[in-house]
Scaffold this active site. Structure first.
Site, PDB file in Angstrom:
ATOM      1  N   SER A  96       0.874  -1.187   0.000  1.00 34.56           N
ATOM      2  CA  SER A  96       0.000   0.000   0.000  1.00 34.56           C
ATOM      3  C   SER A  96       0.904   1.228   0.000  1.00 34.56           C
ATOM      4  O   SER A  96       1.556   1.507   1.011  1.00 34.56           O
ATOM      5  CB  SER A  96      -0.869   0.032   1.256  1.00 34.56           C
ATOM      6  OG  SER A  96      -1.600  -1.156   1.381  1.00 34.56           O
ATOM      7  N   LYS A 171      -7.235   1.755  -2.436  1.00 32.48           N
ATOM      8  CA  LYS A 171      -6.783   1.322  -1.100  1.00 32.48           C
ATOM      9  C   LYS A 171      -6.831   2.492  -0.105  1.00 32.48           C
ATOM     10  O   LYS A 171      -7.184   2.313   1.063  1.00 32.48           O
ATOM     11  CB  LYS A 171      -5.367   0.749  -1.213  1.00 32.48           C
ATOM     12  CG  LYS A 171      -4.702   0.420   0.098  1.00 32.48           C
ATOM     13  CD  LYS A 171      -5.324  -0.761   0.821  1.00 32.48           C
ATOM     14  CE  LYS A 171      -4.641  -0.982   2.170  1.00 32.48           C
ATOM     15  NZ  LYS A 171      -5.221  -2.078   2.928  1.00 32.48           N
ATOM     16  N   LYS A 239       1.092   5.749   7.900  1.00 29.63           N
ATOM     17  CA  LYS A 239       1.623   5.873   6.536  1.00 29.63           C
ATOM     18  C   LYS A 239       0.483   6.001   5.520  1.00 29.63           C
ATOM     19  O   LYS A 239       0.507   6.856   4.634  1.00 29.63           O
ATOM     20  CB  LYS A 239       2.488   4.639   6.283  1.00 29.63           C
ATOM     21  CG  LYS A 239       3.058   4.462   4.918  1.00 29.63           C
ATOM     22  CD  LYS A 239       2.321   3.470   4.051  1.00 29.63           C
ATOM     23  CE  LYS A 239       2.047   2.116   4.626  1.00 29.63           C
ATOM     24  NZ  LYS A 239       1.375   1.185   3.736  1.00 29.63           N
TER      25      LYS A 239
END
Ligand code: NAD
Length: 297
Positions: A96, A171, A239
């Site tokens: 990701s 995502k 993140k």
């Protein structure tokens, strides 16, 4: 069956690579941590000595690494995938990462005659083990068609959502919904607990109604059982939300609720909780309310 290189054998990559072996593919694997390579080799894979070595021995190379800089290093860097990959091979990044980094890596692969897809996943370790991940893919239709049988060995839904980068945009949308859901769940369970209710009873009462969700079913039992073993680490969710906020800024999209949850996560990381499961976002609200969500009796 394709000869597949797999780079990144962490919480997700280890079970995903094992499912490819179970599906009958020949694997060559690599991770910076030697014991992880040994473990997957014991399940039937060949050992690789670098990303370059893995790519030179494979038709398809999969990366499953923490973040964009790791993917850039492993694919574009010295001793990386592109130094070993043959023309006509296929690189699939399942990490990701920032969609802009996926596009940069995809362009570099294409310039070397290597097909590329970004294909991040959702479902966490349990679905990685079961081979039932949701896989969201960016790339060309014909490249997607080539990769589909391989991806289906790791996931139960595999969806092409647009060109390279689209997998990671999808995502990010997923990660916004999950983070905000966990934060809302935390506030709700803290309120109920401080009001003197048993959070387990409250969870059972609401899970079948409109507030019920896959997030609630997976994460409420962890909080109530005081099990914050990852799973998906708070630091990785930091993140993802950072990447979401960066992408949003480039598109002039305000994401006020996402920013708020990101601030809670920053505070938790400063408090040494970055390696806990992201169900631990609840700990932020617990600390401010001075109450612990746990089963009574
Ligand atoms: P992890 O930290 O457990 O594993 C990453 C692995 O990559 C480690 O074993 C590390 O040693 C290895 N690595 C890092 N740089 C490398 C390099 N240059 N060459 C070779 N190996 C290298 O992370 P994870 O939880 O498996 O997550 C991987 C990706 O999947 C992340 O992008 C994460 O956001 C995403 N993801 C994780 C989950 C989850 O529940 N854990 C769920 C969905 C998506």
């Amino acid at each position: 069956m394709a000869k597949i290189g797999f780079i990144g054998l962490g919480i997700m990559g280890k079970p995903m690579s094992k499912n490819l072996i179970k599906a009958g593919h020949a694997l060559v694997v690599y991770d910076l941590v030697a014991e992880r390579v040994e473990e997957v080799a014991a399940a039937g894979a060949e050992k690789g000595s670098s990303a370059r070595d893995v790519a030179s021995r494979s038709e398809v190379v999969i990366t499953m690494l923490p973040d964009g800089p790791d993917v850039e290093r492993a694919v574009l860097g010295p001793d990386g995938v592109l130094e070993g990959a043959q023309r006509g091979s296929l690189a699939i990044d399942m990490s990701s990462i920032n969609p802009l980094v996926a596009q940069k890596v995809g362009a570099a692969c294409e310039a070397r005659g290597v097909d590329f897809l970004d294909a991040p996943v959702s479902g966490g370790e349990p679905k990685a083990i079961d081979g039932t991940l949701a896989i969201m893919v960016g790339g060309k239709q014909e490249v997607f068609d080539r990769a589909l049988p391989i991806l289906q060995a790791m996931g139960s839904t595999v969806t092409l959502t647009g060109p390279v980068g689209a997998g990671n945009v999808t995502k990010l949308a997923n990660q916004i919904i999950v983070a905000v859901n966990i934060a809302a769940m935390g506030e709700a369970l803290v309120l109920a607990t401080k009001a003197g209710l048993d959070p387990e009873v409250v969870f059972q009462a609401i899970r079948g109604g409109l507030a019920g969700s896959a997030v609630l079913n997976a994460k409420a039992p962890m909080v109530i059982g005081r099990n914050f073993q990852p799973g998906f680490r708070i630091a990785l969710h930091h993140k993802d939300l950072r990447n979401a906020l960066q992408a949003a800024e480039s598109l002039s999209v305000p994401l006020p609720v996402t920013s708020l949850v990101q601030q809670m996560i920053v505070a938790l990381i400063n408090d040494g909780k970055g390696d806990l499961d992201h169900s631990g976002i609840t700990l932020f609200t617990e600390q401010t309310a001075k109450v612990e969500v746990r089963k009574q009796g």
